[in-house]
Scaffold this motif. Structure first.
Motif, PDB file in Angstrom:
ATOM      1  N   ALA A   1      -2.202   1.879   7.777  1.00  0.00           N
ATOM      2  CA  ALA A   1      -0.806   1.919   7.348  1.00  0.00           C
ATOM      3  C   ALA A   1       0.171   1.575   8.469  1.00  0.00           C
ATOM      4  O   ALA A   1       1.239   2.141   8.570  1.00  0.00           O
ATOM      5  N   LEU A   2      -0.209   0.632   9.318  1.00  0.00           N
ATOM      6  CA  LEU A   2       0.751   0.169  10.321  1.00  0.00           C
ATOM      7  C   LEU A   2       1.822  -0.645   9.604  1.00  0.00           C
ATOM      8  O   LEU A   2       1.513  -1.384   8.670  1.00  0.00           O
TER       9      LEU A   2
ATOM     10  N   LEU B   1       4.010  11.875  18.705  1.00  0.00           N
ATOM     11  CA  LEU B   1       4.886  12.951  18.240  1.00  0.00           C
ATOM     12  C   LEU B   1       4.375  14.321  18.667  1.00  0.00           C
ATOM     13  O   LEU B   1       4.941  15.339  18.280  1.00  0.00           O
TER      14      LEU B   1
ATOM     15  N   ASN C   1       4.901  10.772   7.046  1.00  0.00           N
ATOM     16  CA  ASN C   1       4.150  11.586   7.993  1.00  0.00           C
ATOM     17  C   ASN C   1       4.783  11.557   9.387  1.00  0.00           C
ATOM     18  O   ASN C   1       4.674  12.498  10.158  1.00  0.00           O
ATOM     19  N   LEU C   2       5.482  10.438   9.675  1.00  0.00           N
ATOM     20  CA  LEU C   2       6.121  10.327  10.983  1.00  0.00           C
ATOM     21  C   LEU C   2       7.512  10.942  10.990  1.00  0.00           C
ATOM     22  O   LEU C   2       8.245  10.837  11.964  1.00  0.00           O
ATOM     23  N   GLY C   3       7.894  11.531   9.873  1.00  0.00           N
ATOM     24  CA  GLY C   3       9.157  12.267   9.860  1.00  0.00           C
ATOM     25  C   GLY C   3      10.288  11.611   9.102  1.00  0.00           C
ATOM     26  O   GLY C   3      11.418  12.091   9.132  1.00  0.00           O
TER      27      GLY C   3
ATOM     28  N   VAL D   1       2.148  17.188  11.727  1.00  0.00           N
ATOM     29  CA  VAL D   1       0.736  16.877  11.514  1.00  0.00           C
ATOM     30  C   VAL D   1       0.628  15.363  11.591  1.00  0.00           C
ATOM     31  O   VAL D   1       1.276  14.665  10.826  1.00  0.00           O
ATOM     32  N   GLY D   2      -0.135  14.869  12.550  1.00  0.00           N
ATOM     33  CA  GLY D   2      -0.287  13.424  12.669  1.00  0.00           C
ATOM     34  C   GLY D   2      -1.370  12.939  11.735  1.00  0.00           C
ATOM     35  O   GLY D   2      -2.323  13.654  11.453  1.00  0.00           O
ATOM     36  N   MET D   3      -1.202  11.704  11.230  1.00  0.00           N
ATOM     37  CA  MET D   3      -2.208  11.230  10.291  1.00  0.00           C
ATOM     38  C   MET D   3      -2.594   9.789  10.614  1.00  0.00           C
ATOM     39  O   MET D   3      -1.737   8.947  10.863  1.00  0.00           O
TER      40      MET D   3
ATOM     41  N   SER E   1       0.018   3.883   1.322  1.00  0.00           N
ATOM     42  CA  SER E   1      -0.153   4.549   2.613  1.00  0.00           C
ATOM     43  C   SER E   1       0.974   4.209   3.581  1.00  0.00           C
ATOM     44  O   SER E   1       1.237   4.975   4.502  1.00  0.00           O
ATOM     45  N   LEU E   2       1.652   3.072   3.376  1.00  0.00           N
ATOM     46  CA  LEU E   2       2.775   2.757   4.262  1.00  0.00           C
ATOM     47  C   LEU E   2       3.898   3.770   4.071  1.00  0.00           C
ATOM     48  O   LEU E   2       4.524   4.216   5.024  1.00  0.00           O
TER      49      LEU E   2
ATOM     50  N   GLY F   1       2.664   6.963   5.500  1.00  0.00           N
ATOM     51  CA  GLY F   1       2.670   6.876   6.951  1.00  0.00           C
ATOM     52  C   GLY F   1       4.047   7.168   7.509  1.00  0.00           C
ATOM     53  O   GLY F   1       4.203   7.957   8.441  1.00  0.00           O
ATOM     54  N   ALA F   2       5.063   6.541   6.920  1.00  0.00           N
ATOM     55  CA  ALA F   2       6.420   6.754   7.409  1.00  0.00           C
ATOM     56  C   ALA F   2       6.847   8.201   7.194  1.00  0.00           C
ATOM     57  O   ALA F   2       7.481   8.814   8.056  1.00  0.00           O
TER      58      ALA F   2
ATOM     59  N   ARG G   1       0.487   6.045  17.308  1.00  0.00           N
ATOM     60  CA  ARG G   1       1.674   6.323  16.512  1.00  0.00           C
ATOM     61  C   ARG G   1       1.685   7.785  16.072  1.00  0.00           C
ATOM     62  O   ARG G   1       2.738   8.406  15.958  1.00  0.00           O
ATOM     63  N   ALA G   2       0.486   8.319  15.810  1.00  0.00           N
ATOM     64  CA  ALA G   2       0.415   9.706  15.354  1.00  0.00           C
ATOM     65  C   ALA G   2       0.580  10.678  16.526  1.00  0.00           C
ATOM     66  O   ALA G   2       1.313  11.661  16.424  1.00  0.00           O
TER      67      ALA G   2
ATOM     68  N   PHE H   1      -4.434   6.787   8.727  1.00  0.00           N
ATOM     69  CA  PHE H   1      -4.838   6.460   7.367  1.00  0.00           C
ATOM     70  C   PHE H   1      -6.047   5.542   7.354  1.00  0.00           C
ATOM     71  O   PHE H   1      -6.332   4.848   8.334  1.00  0.00           O
TER      72      PHE H   1
ATOM     73  N   GLN I   1       0.828  -1.196   0.000  1.00  0.00           N
ATOM     74  CA  GLN I   1       0.000   0.000   0.000  1.00  0.00           C
ATOM     75  C   GLN I   1       0.867   1.252   0.000  1.00  0.00           C
ATOM     76  O   GLN I   1       1.864   1.315   0.717  1.00  0.00           O
TER      77      GLN I   1
ATOM     78  N   TYR J   1       8.592   4.547  15.940  1.00  0.00           N
ATOM     79  CA  TYR J   1       9.263   4.888  14.669  1.00  0.00           C
ATOM     80  C   TYR J   1       9.406   6.393  14.445  1.00  0.00           C
ATOM     81  O   TYR J   1      10.480   6.886  14.097  1.00  0.00           O
ATOM     82  N   GLY J   2       8.328   7.125  14.669  1.00  0.00           N
ATOM     83  CA  GLY J   2       8.367   8.571  14.442  1.00  0.00           C
ATOM     84  C   GLY J   2       9.366   9.258  15.364  1.00  0.00           C
ATOM     85  O   GLY J   2      10.097  10.163  14.952  1.00  0.00           O
TER      86      GLY J   2
END
Lengths: 547, 349
Positions: free
Chosen positions: B93-94, B158, A449-451, B85-87, A442-443, A446-447, B154-155, B89, A440, B106-107
């Motif tokens: 999206a784990l 941060l 989005n986490l920086g 900005v936390g998201m 989105s993975l 997602g990563a 996870r979002a 999905f 996907q 992770y973040g």
């Protein structure tokens, strides 16, 4: 490659990691794939072109090449089709063994089929001379035709078999329900639905037959084809213009096949793929008993010949002189150990090529499918390009272009590794692309989005999640590189000789025992590699090799 | 984790934001204001531009025109990985190859938070979300609801300025959806974090939100609180999208004819012949042409004697008093219209 909205991302080239890999990849593709091909196109002068069309020898070679491309493709396709139907619909015991045998042939070095042909059907072959007591010479057109058919039918088998599997039993059952007899179902439903698969397989095999180098060299005799003429013009006559001209002539049909293949695979998604909801687990409609027995016998014959192929190569390594003196001896094995430096070169070069191929193909797949970089289509095409280029032409291209740009590189390991890697980059690219498309988007998002920046995403998410694909690419490139002849035959020097070329040289000198001993070693290495991959990743090989 | 008020409760403002995909305009000059700490929903049919808006705010896309400000700071030129900005999905999206703890950490790792602090913050968030037990599990070993909490964790670990959610309930089955919806709302209130939520489900939007923005074909139709959106839609699109709307012509006391919207539950039907005389109620006769049973309620389709489109009326399926009977198709009924209860849609479209 449909424009994917979700790929849109600003500042893509402002990210240093992406920018660097983009530039590095572009330089690589430009210098080592596109560039040499441009150079080789400019190599022949007007005089060379005139000679191509006026010299009877070349005209014959062109005719022979085209004729073989059609003949061998047709028969290999037919054998593969019948074999696939037999395995998938024949419902007889030993299916697992029967399906493994063509796979072994597929991963073996390209000279295995030709060498075995000589031992089995040659002038003093096991079948022709010893068993049947015939005094025939099949060298030339007939021999080449038989050898290519038996060498390349596994490609058709693999492609058509996966078509048959994805077809399932629903349609067959529906046809039965509508009143069709068992045989009728086969010819009115099953086979027509295989048409796109057959077309794909035909184009695939066509390209391989055009580029086939080992078989014509070993058993073509005086029946000349372009792939070997390209070689003899360059190495025998040092005529790079003529060699390049012939290579380009060879490229034309290959390019047409390649373009058709790309066109079909991009367009035909959905058509012919059976329409319907969830696929059901209906049992397939069996075939009538007499037909099944015929199919079984056919499979048995093909499988037996294929197994004999490997058997005679191992056997020829341990007898005095194949066809004449069958006394057991270890002389050939012992003497072939003197070729350890070449064997080591083969291993080292193939491992390096596999690493390079994995790196380039996966980075290219990532940039094309996950980043909105400029010239994505160009990148996509440049990466796939070697799939349509006959190995011999690519070899000539590397030699002629580096003779101009940087002569010191000629004969070095670098060019050999490049030639090996380049040939298998398209396969790796397709494997990686398929893996990426299953992941996907989105993975990645997602990563990010986490920086994580792009290259961190690639390292932390993409690589671990596509590890199987990367491993499969590596193994595939290694297995094919270690046996390849056509691309490297121009590039080897005294210090960088590889065992596959030695095997052909030994065969030309009729040193059958040593050739067989060395070939056996390569075959065993190949099988070991295959077993290792199966053990580690459980990858579906049959799928991989038909991409 | 201490989500101090100044960071968690940020103001999001969009000013005349537009975005094109090639020649296709996905978002047209949208201006929005999201109050700090509120739960804000972007509602609209698929293709209305709501997901594009979310991707613009998160930095995956750059607006073709207009500006986006978070906590007063213009976000132009700030890439997605630096936006705070936390998201959450749609598919969560784990990362399937990482444990729950590793997913949440992770973040922090990407932001170079020192190992010890990282562990503390991961622990705090898991405690808060009540997912400590799942620490060593992998995403595929979790239920849908658990996956969602991990995605939220996870979002928020941060400490983002803003939490974005892209239809996070759409992958759950109907029953679970309602439960998680309640959980989500409680969670948001507990964290006090400004949240922008995307959905095409009006019920979800109405029940969760402090404010709703209704979008259609890239344009903002209306931004208001749920009650206003439902009861006082500004145009026929909003009226129709957030519920069923009956459009009835009424004549006011001043003799002027007005077109008013009535939700089905604002009307009622009764047997003919015993009409009460109430100046605030207009009564029309009609015929029931269809009846749908929903469990708690019944919906009648009533054709009025003139050529007007049919009117939908909701009634309790088991009335508490015996006054109202249930009707069957073919029955003649009196339709009661409270004359001052309708809503005159300002923009007729």
């Amino acid at each position: 490659m449909a424009a994917d909205r979700r790929l849109t991302h600003p500042h893509i080239l402002k990210e240093p990691g992406v920018a660097i890999s983009y530039v590095a990849l572009s330089v690589f593709l430009l210098f080592f794939i596109v560039g040499p091909l441009v150079v080789v196109f400019l190599e022949p002068g007007a005089a060379d072109w005139a000679r191509v069309w006026t010299t009877p020898r070349w005209r014959t070679a062109i005719g022979n090449t085209l004729s073989m491309a059609f003949r061998s493709t047709a028969t290999a396709l037919l054998v593969g089709l019948v074999y696939a139907i037999a395995i998938e619909r024949g419902n007889f015991p030993g299916k697992r063994i029967f399906e493994l045998i063509p796979l072994l042939l597929l991963v073996s070095p390209p000279f295995v089929g030709g060498l075995a042909f000589i031992f089995l059907l040659g002038r003093s072959g096991l079948i022709t001379s010893s068993w049947l007591g015939l005094e025939v010479s099949l060298y030339g057109r007939t021999g080449l035709w038989i050898a290519q058919t038996l060498s390349f039918f596994p490609v058709a088998f693999m492609i058509l078999r996966s078509s048959l599997q994805s077809m399932g039993g629903t349609l067959d059952n529906a046809a039965r329900g509508l009143g069709a007899g068992r045989t009728r179902v086969l010819f009115s439903v099953t086979i027509p639905l295989l048409v796109p698969g057959m077309l794909a397989a035909a184009l695939f095999i066509g390209i391989i037959v055009l580029a086939d180098f080992a078989n014509p060299l070993l058993i073509g005799g005086r029946y000349r084809v372009l792939a070997t003429e390209v070689f003899s013009q360059l190495t025998g006559w040092a005529d790079s213009g003529m060699s390049a001209a012939l290579g380009i002539v060879l490229l034309l049909p290959a390019a047409v096949f390649f373009a058709l293949q790309q066109f079909l695979s991009r367009r035909s998604h959905g058509r012919y793929v059976t329409v319907g909801g969830r696929s059901s687990q209906l049992p397939q409609v069996g075939l009538p008993a007499p037909l099944r027995i015929l199919l079984f016998l056919f499979c048995l014959a093909v499988a037996a010949y294929t197994l004999l192929t490997f058997f005679v190569i191992f056997a020829a390594a341990v007898v005095q002189l194949w066809g004449i003196n069958y006394t057991l001896t270890l002389d050939h094995v012992r003497r072939s150990l003197r070729h350890w430096p070449e064997l080591r070169n083969s291993l080292v070069f193939a491992l390096s090529a596999a690493a390079l191929c994995t790196l380039v193909s996966s980075v290219s797949a990532y940039l094309v499918h996950r980043c909105r970089v400029p010239f994505r289509t160009g990148l996509d095409l440049a990466t796939l390009l070697p799939a349509g280029i006959p190995g011999t032409l690519y070899g000539v291209a590397l030699v002629t272009s580096f003779a101009r740009w940087y002569p010191a590189l000629n004969g070095t390991a670098l060019l050999i590794i490049l030639a090996m890697a380049a040939s298998y980059i398209p396969v790796g690219y397709r494997i990686s692309s398929a893996a990426l498309q299953q992941m996907q988007v989105s993975l990645d998002d997602g990563a990010r989005n986490l920086g994580a920046h792009r290259m961190q995403v690639f390292r932390d998410i993409t690589v671990p999640l596509t590890a199987n694909a990367l491993f499969a690419t590596f193994a595939y490139a290694f297995i094919r590189s270690i046996g390849t002849v056509s691309a490297v035959v121009f590039l080897v020097s005294f210090d960088t000789m590889v065992s596959s070329v030695i095997i052909l040289n030994l065969a030309e000198q009729s040193s059958w025992g040593r050739a067989a001993a060395l070939a056996s070693m390569l075959v065993l290495i190949t099988f070991a590699g295959l077993a290792l991959v199966r053990l580690i990743s459980g990858t579906r090989w049959n799928r991989m090799f038909t991409r | 984790m201490d989500t101090s008020a100044d960071t968690a409760q940020s103001h999001l403002e969009l000013e005349s934001v537009s975005h094109w995909y090639g020649d296709v305009c996905a978002v047209r000059s949208v201006s929005l204001s999201v109050r700090p700490g509120s739960f804000f929903t972007l509602l609209g049919p698929s293709g209305c531009g709501k997901t594009t808006l979310l991707r613009l705010v998160s930095g995956f896309l750059n607006p073709g025109a207009g500006s986006i400000r978070i906590g007063g700071v213009d976000q132009a030129g700030i890439p997605a990985d630096r936006r705070r900005v936390g998201m959450v999905f749609q598919d969560y999206a784990l990362f399937p190859h990482m444990t729950v703890a590793a997913n949440i950490a992770y973040g922090l790792k990407m932001h170079r938070v020192p190992r010890e602090e990282r562990a503390d913050r991961v622990h705090a968030v898991m405690q808060r979300l009540d997912i400590e037990d799942l620490k060593q599990r992998y995403p595929h070993e979790l239920s849908g609801g658990q996956q969602q909490r991990v995605a939220v964790g996870r979002a928020v670990v941060l400490e983002p300025l803003l939490l974005l959610m892209d239809e996070p309930l759409s992958n759950l089955d109907a029953k679970l959806r309602v439960r998680i919806r309640t959980e989500l709302k409680e969670l948001q209130q507990r964290l006090g974090i400004t949240t922008v939520y995307v959905t095409h489900d009006q019920e979800e939007a109405l029940s969760l939100s402090d404010d709703i923005a209704v979008l259609d074909r890239g344009r903002l139709q209306q931004q208001s609180d749920p009650v206003t959106i439902y009861e006082k839609p500004v145009n026929p699109f909003v009226a129709g999208f957030v519920g069923s709307a009956n459009m009835l012509h009424l004549t006011g006391q001043d003799g002027e004819r007005r077109l008013c919207m009535y939700r089905p539950e604002w009307l009622y039907v009764a047997p003919t012949g015993a009409e009460a005389d109430d100046p605030k109620t207009e009564i029309r006769t009609g015929t029931v042409t269809a009846r749908e049973y929903f469990g708690p309620t019944l919906r009648y389709r009533v054709s009025l004697t003139d050529d007007a489109p049919p009117v939908y009326v909701d009634a309790p399926s088991r009335p508490r008093t015996g006054q109202r009977d249930t009707f069957s198709p073919g029955d003649e009924v009196a339709l009661y219209i409270p004359t001052d209860g309708g809503w005159e849609i300002p923009d007729r479209g």
